[in-house]
Scaffold this motif. Structure first.
Motif, mmCIF file in Angstrom:
data_model
loop_
_atom_site.group_PDB
_atom_site.id
_atom_site.type_symbol
_atom_site.label_atom_id
_atom_site.label_comp_id
_atom_site.label_asym_id
_atom_site.label_seq_id
_atom_site.Cartn_x
_atom_site.Cartn_y
_atom_site.Cartn_z
ATOM 1 N N GLY A 173 0.874 -0.690 -0.238
ATOM 2 C CA GLY A 173 -0.292 0.186 -0.339
ATOM 3 C C GLY A 173 0.838 1.180 0.187
ATOM 4 O O GLY A 173 0.258 1.969 0.020
ATOM 5 N N ILE A 181 2.501 4.058 -3.605
ATOM 6 C CA ILE A 181 2.034 4.855 -3.941
ATOM 7 C C ILE A 181 2.409 6.305 -3.235
ATOM 8 O O ILE A 181 1.023 8.072 -3.086
ATOM 9 C CB ILE A 181 -0.080 4.692 -4.133
ATOM 10 C CG1 ILE A 181 -0.678 5.033 -2.936
ATOM 11 C CG2 ILE A 181 -0.508 3.617 -4.895
ATOM 12 C CD1 ILE A 181 -2.151 5.407 -2.784
ATOM 13 N N ASP A 184 -6.195 6.741 -3.368
ATOM 14 C CA ASP A 184 -7.071 5.293 -2.959
ATOM 15 C C ASP A 184 -7.801 5.403 -1.872
ATOM 16 O O ASP A 184 -7.338 5.644 -0.532
ATOM 17 C CB ASP A 184 -5.510 3.911 -3.066
ATOM 18 C CG ASP A 184 -5.766 3.167 -2.349
ATOM 19 O OD1 ASP A 184 -6.384 2.113 -1.788
ATOM 20 O OD2 ASP A 184 -4.699 2.494 -2.562
ATOM 21 N N ASN A 196 -8.644 2.744 -0.335
ATOM 22 C CA ASN A 196 -8.433 1.634 0.874
ATOM 23 C C ASN A 196 -7.217 2.572 1.717
ATOM 24 O O ASN A 196 -6.708 1.636 2.333
ATOM 25 C CB ASN A 196 -8.419 0.587 0.906
ATOM 26 C CG ASN A 196 -9.715 0.149 -0.211
ATOM 27 O OD1 ASN A 196 -10.513 -0.371 1.098
ATOM 28 N ND2 ASN A 196 -9.639 -0.171 -1.647
ATOM 29 N N PHE A 197 -6.485 3.162 1.150
ATOM 30 C CA PHE A 197 -4.844 3.548 1.707
ATOM 31 C C PHE A 197 -5.527 4.267 3.103
ATOM 32 O O PHE A 197 -4.241 3.433 4.439
ATOM 33 C CB PHE A 197 -5.068 5.197 1.233
ATOM 34 C CG PHE A 197 -3.017 4.876 1.646
ATOM 35 C CD1 PHE A 197 -1.985 4.617 1.536
ATOM 36 C CD2 PHE A 197 -3.053 6.474 2.870
ATOM 37 C CE1 PHE A 197 -1.320 4.969 1.695
ATOM 38 C CE2 PHE A 197 -1.768 6.868 3.296
ATOM 39 C CZ PHE A 197 -0.665 6.192 3.088
ATOM 40 N N ASN A 244 -7.273 -5.573 -1.348
ATOM 41 C CA ASN A 244 -6.658 -4.750 -1.713
ATOM 42 C C ASN A 244 -5.299 -6.146 -1.286
ATOM 43 O O ASN A 244 -4.560 -6.859 -2.143
ATOM 44 C CB ASN A 244 -5.452 -3.801 -1.617
ATOM 45 C CG ASN A 244 -6.674 -2.293 -2.080
ATOM 46 O OD1 ASN A 244 -7.653 -3.150 -2.635
ATOM 47 N ND2 ASN A 244 -5.914 -1.457 -2.871
ATOM 48 N N GLN A 283 -6.191 -2.330 -11.020
ATOM 49 C CA GLN A 283 -6.270 -0.958 -10.675
ATOM 50 C C GLN A 283 -7.268 0.429 -10.328
ATOM 51 O O GLN A 283 -6.605 1.251 -9.734
ATOM 52 C CB GLN A 283 -5.098 -0.769 -12.427
ATOM 53 C CG GLN A 283 -3.931 0.986 -11.724
ATOM 54 C CD GLN A 283 -3.180 0.280 -10.613
ATOM 55 O OE1 GLN A 283 -2.771 -0.127 -9.910
ATOM 56 N NE2 GLN A 283 -2.805 1.773 -10.166
ATOM 57 N N THR A 317 -8.223 0.329 -6.805
ATOM 58 C CA THR A 317 -7.696 1.120 -6.162
ATOM 59 C C THR A 317 -7.586 2.376 -6.648
ATOM 60 O O THR A 317 -7.804 3.051 -5.042
ATOM 61 C CB THR A 317 -6.510 0.362 -5.914
ATOM 62 O OG1 THR A 317 -5.577 0.920 -7.608
ATOM 63 C CG2 THR A 317 -5.605 -1.326 -5.646
ATOM 64 N N ILE A 318 -7.905 2.400 -7.323
ATOM 65 C CA ILE A 318 -8.281 4.670 -7.676
ATOM 66 C C ILE A 318 -9.263 5.147 -7.660
ATOM 67 O O ILE A 318 -9.846 6.005 -7.437
ATOM 68 C CB ILE A 318 -7.278 5.099 -8.566
ATOM 69 C CG1 ILE A 318 -7.690 4.608 -10.209
ATOM 70 C CG2 ILE A 318 -5.826 4.300 -8.652
ATOM 71 C CD1 ILE A 318 -7.499 5.020 -11.712
ATOM 72 N N ARG A 376 -16.737 1.784 -7.242
ATOM 73 C CA ARG A 376 -15.017 0.790 -6.788
ATOM 74 C C ARG A 376 -15.779 -0.732 -6.319
ATOM 75 O O ARG A 376 -14.875 -1.837 -6.335
ATOM 76 C CB ARG A 376 -14.555 1.385 -5.384
ATOM 77 C CG ARG A 376 -13.596 0.907 -4.490
ATOM 78 C CD ARG A 376 -12.984 1.858 -3.701
ATOM 79 N NE ARG A 376 -13.639 2.009 -2.493
ATOM 80 C CZ ARG A 376 -14.328 2.912 -2.513
ATOM 81 N NH1 ARG A 376 -13.895 4.567 -3.006
ATOM 82 N NH2 ARG A 376 -15.141 2.914 -1.382
#
Length: 503
Positions: free
Chosen positions: A137, A140, A160, A162-163, A415, A442, A445-446, A453
Motif C-alpha cells: 500500500g 503510492i 486510493d 483503501n489507503f 487489496n 488497478q 484501487t483508485i 469501486r
C-alpha cells in the motif's frame, strides 16, 4: 491367568491409580504452582503453532506473527472490533477532497516502550521505513512531510480509497535499529523475550496512552510443534488458551473452557503454481476446481464448521465479497473429465501437494482432495514439510506444484486479499498473471466512488474465478478455547488476538 477382558480391565484400573502418583513425581507440584500463580489472572499462556518469521513489524508476514505483534505495535489508526478504523497514535485526521492528501495530528501523551515520547519525526521515519521496505500500500506515497511537532502530512501519487487501512502499519522510534530482536512500539504490551522454538513473552506497558489498557501483567505465546502437542498442553493445563480446530475441541473437557467460534478471516485454498505444467493450462485448473467438492471437505474435515467461498476475499469483508462465485465450480466429474480431455490430459496426470505439517486441518484437507481428484484420473501425492521449509521453498522460492494453506490479510481491505494476484507482485507465489485482472484491479484501487469501486473489485474476483487461479475452499471456522477463569475475549474481522482485552 486372567481372561483377556478381565486382564484389560485390571490394566486400566492399575494405570488409573498409578498416573496421579507418577504425575506427582514428574513435576506436578511445579505445575500446580504455575496454575495457582495464574488463578488471579495476572498472566495467560497462549499456544500457537507457527513461529514468527520476523519481529520487525515491516517484515512480519505470517498470520501468527501478526497475531502477536498486534499487541506490541500500533499505527496512526487501528482496526476496531466492528471492522471500522479508529485513531490510535493519531488524535485526529483529515483527507483532502481529491483523496491524495492525509493530515494527521499526533497524540501528545503517547510513549514508546523505551520511554521516549512519540513525535511527528518518529511518524515520518516510520512511514518512510514502510515505503523503503515495500510494505503493501505504500508504493503510492509521494512523500511524507512534518508540518509541525504534532502534525504529519502524507501526499499520495494518486488516490486510493483503501489507503486508510494501510495506516495501521506500525509507528516506531526514529533511527531505532533493533526491531528484529527487541521490537519497540506503542501498544498495550511490550516485548520481554523470545526463545526460538519455545516461547515469546510480552509484559504490560504501564505507560500505555489509553487508561483501559492491558489487564494482565504478562502474556506468553508458547510455540507448539503441531496440533497434537497443542492438544496435550491444553489437556494438561500447560497453556490457557489457543486457536484450535474442531477435532481438538472434541477432545477437550468442555467444562474447563469457554469456547468462542468465529470466522478465521482467512481463505483456505488449494493453491496451484500457474507456471507448473499442466497448471499453466486454464482448462486443467478449471477441471481440478470442478473435481474438488468443498462441501465434502467442510463436512469431513471440520464437521461442517466452515463457510464455503469462491474467491480469495473473506466473507467478513461483506461489502466487497462476491458470494455469487461460491459454487461457480460445483462438483461436476463429467465436466472435469471433459476439460481434461480438451486440455490434452484425457488420461490424467500426477502432481504433488506440499502441505505444512503443523496444520492438521490442511493435511486432512489434502487427503480428501487426493481422493476427490482420483475420480477424474489425477493422482496427487502429499508431501508434508515443516513450517520454515514451507516458507522458504513454497512461499519464497515458489518451488512447488500445489499447496494447501489459508491466507489472511495484513490490512482490512480487498487489496490485501487480491493484491497477491497482480503480475509481478512480491507475494504472488502462485505465478498468476492476467493483464485484464491487473487493469481492473488497478482501476478499483483508485476509484473513489464507492458503488463503482465495489463493482470493480467484484469484477476482479470474477476474473480470478474464471481463470481458476486457485481453488478457493472455505473460511475455516476459527475456534478459540480459553480456560473459564478468563474473560474478555474479543472477536475482530482479522486474524488477531487482543490480549489487552483479557482479564
Amino acid at each position: 491367568m486372567l481372561k483377556k477382558k478381565y486382564k484389560k480391565k485390571f490394566i486400566e484400573k492399575t494405570v488409573a491409580l498409578l498416573v496421579p502418583i507418577l504425575f506427582l513425581f514428574s513435576g506436578c507440584s511445579s505445575t500446580s504452582q504455575n496454575t495457582a500463580s495464574k488463578s488471579n489472572n495476572k498472566e495467560i499462556i497462549y499456544g500457537i503453532q507457527t513461529e514468527p518469521n520476523s519481529l520487525n513489524p515491516y517484515k512480519a508476514s505470517t498470520a501468527d506473527g501478526r497475531k502477536i505483534l498486534f499487541n506490541v505495535f500500533e499505527g496512526l489508526v487501528k482496526v476496531d472490533k466492528d471492522g471500522s478504523f479508529k485513531n490510535a497514535v493519531s488524535e485526529s485526521h483529515t483527507v483532502s477532497d481529491d483523496g491524495t492528501t492525509y493530515s494527521f495530528k499526533i497524540r501528545k501523551n503517547v510513549k514508546f516502550h523505551n520511554g521516549k515520547k512519540v513525535t511527528a519525526e518518529d511518524v515520518k521515519y516510520s512511514l518512510d521505513t514502510a515505503i523503503s521496505n515495500k510494505v503493501k500500500g505504500f508504493d503510492i506515497v509521494k512523500n511524507v512531510n512534518v508540518k509541525d511537532e504534532n502534525v504529519v502530512e502524507i501526499n499520495l501519487k494518486r488516490a486510493d480509497a483503501n489507503f486508510i487501512a494501510y495506516l495501521t502499519t506500525a509507528i516506531v522510534p526514529k533511527d531505532y535499529n533493533n526491531q528484529a530482536k527487541k521490537p519497540v512500539g506503542t501498544g498495550p504490551y511490550k516485548f520481554k523475550s523470545f526463545t526460538p522454538q519455545e516461547s515469546l513473552v510480552l509484559e504490560k506497558n504501564n505507560d500505555y496512552w489509553q487508561s483501559n489498557g492491558a489487564k494482565l501483567q504478562k502474556v506468553t505465546f508458547k510455540l507448539e510443534s503441531d496440533t497434537n502437542a497443542l492438544l496435550l498442553d491444553l489437556q494438561s493445563g500447560s497453556i490457557d488458551a489457543a486457536s484450535v480446530d474442531n477435532s481438538t475441541v472434541s477432545q477437550l473437557d468442555k467444562s474447563q473452557f469457554n469456547i468462542y467460534e468465529e470466522h478465521s478471516n482467512a481463505v483456505q485454498q488449494l493453491n496451484l503454481n500457474n507456471k507448473f505444467k499442466p497448471f499453466d493450462n486454464v482448462k486443467v485448473r478449471q477441471a481440478v476446481s470442478y473435481a474438488v467438492d468443498k462441501k465434502e471437505i467442510i463436512k469431513t474435515v471440520n464437521s461442517g464448521k466452515g463457510t464455503a467461498v469462491g474467491t480469495p476475499i473473506i466473507p467478513g469483508l461483506k461489502k466487497y465479497y462476491d458470494d455469487s462465485l461460491t459454487y461457480k465450480y460445483k462438483k461436476d466429474v463429467s465436466k472435469a473429465k471433459s476439460l481434461l480431455k480438451e486440455a490434452g490430459y484425457e488420461n490424467g496426470f500426477s502432481f504433488t501437494i506440499t502441505v505444512p505439517s503443523n496444520y492438521k486441518v490442511h493435511v486432512d484437507t489434502a487427503q480428501v482432495i487426493v481422493s476427490q481428484l482420483k475420480n477424474i484420473g489425477i493422482n496427487a501425492a502429499i508431501k508434508q514439510v515443516d513450517w520454515p521449509t514451507w516458507l522458504s521453498n513454497v512461499y519464497t522460492n515458489k518451488n512447488y506444484e500445489a499447496t494447501i494453506v489459508s491466507f489472511d490479510s495484513s490490512v482490512l481491505a480487498p487489496n490485501g486479499f487480491l493484491g497477491r494476484y497482480v503480475t509481478g507482485a512480491s507475494n504472488n507465489f502462485l505465478n498468476y498473471s492476467n493483464e485484464k485482472f491487473d487493469s481492473v484491479y488497478q482501476k478499483a484501487t483508485i476509484e473513489l466512488d464507492e458503488k463503482n469501486r465495489v463493482k470493480l473489485y467484484k469484477d476482479a474476483q470474477k476474473i480470478l474465478a474464471e481463470d481458476a487461479a486457485s481453488v478457493y475452499i472455505q473460511d475455516i471456522s476459527d475456534i478459540t478455547v480459553m480456560k473459564k477463569q478468563y474473560s474478555g475475549f474479543t472477536s475482530y474481522p482479522m486474524y488477531v488476538f487482543d490480549a489487552a482485552a483479557i482479564k
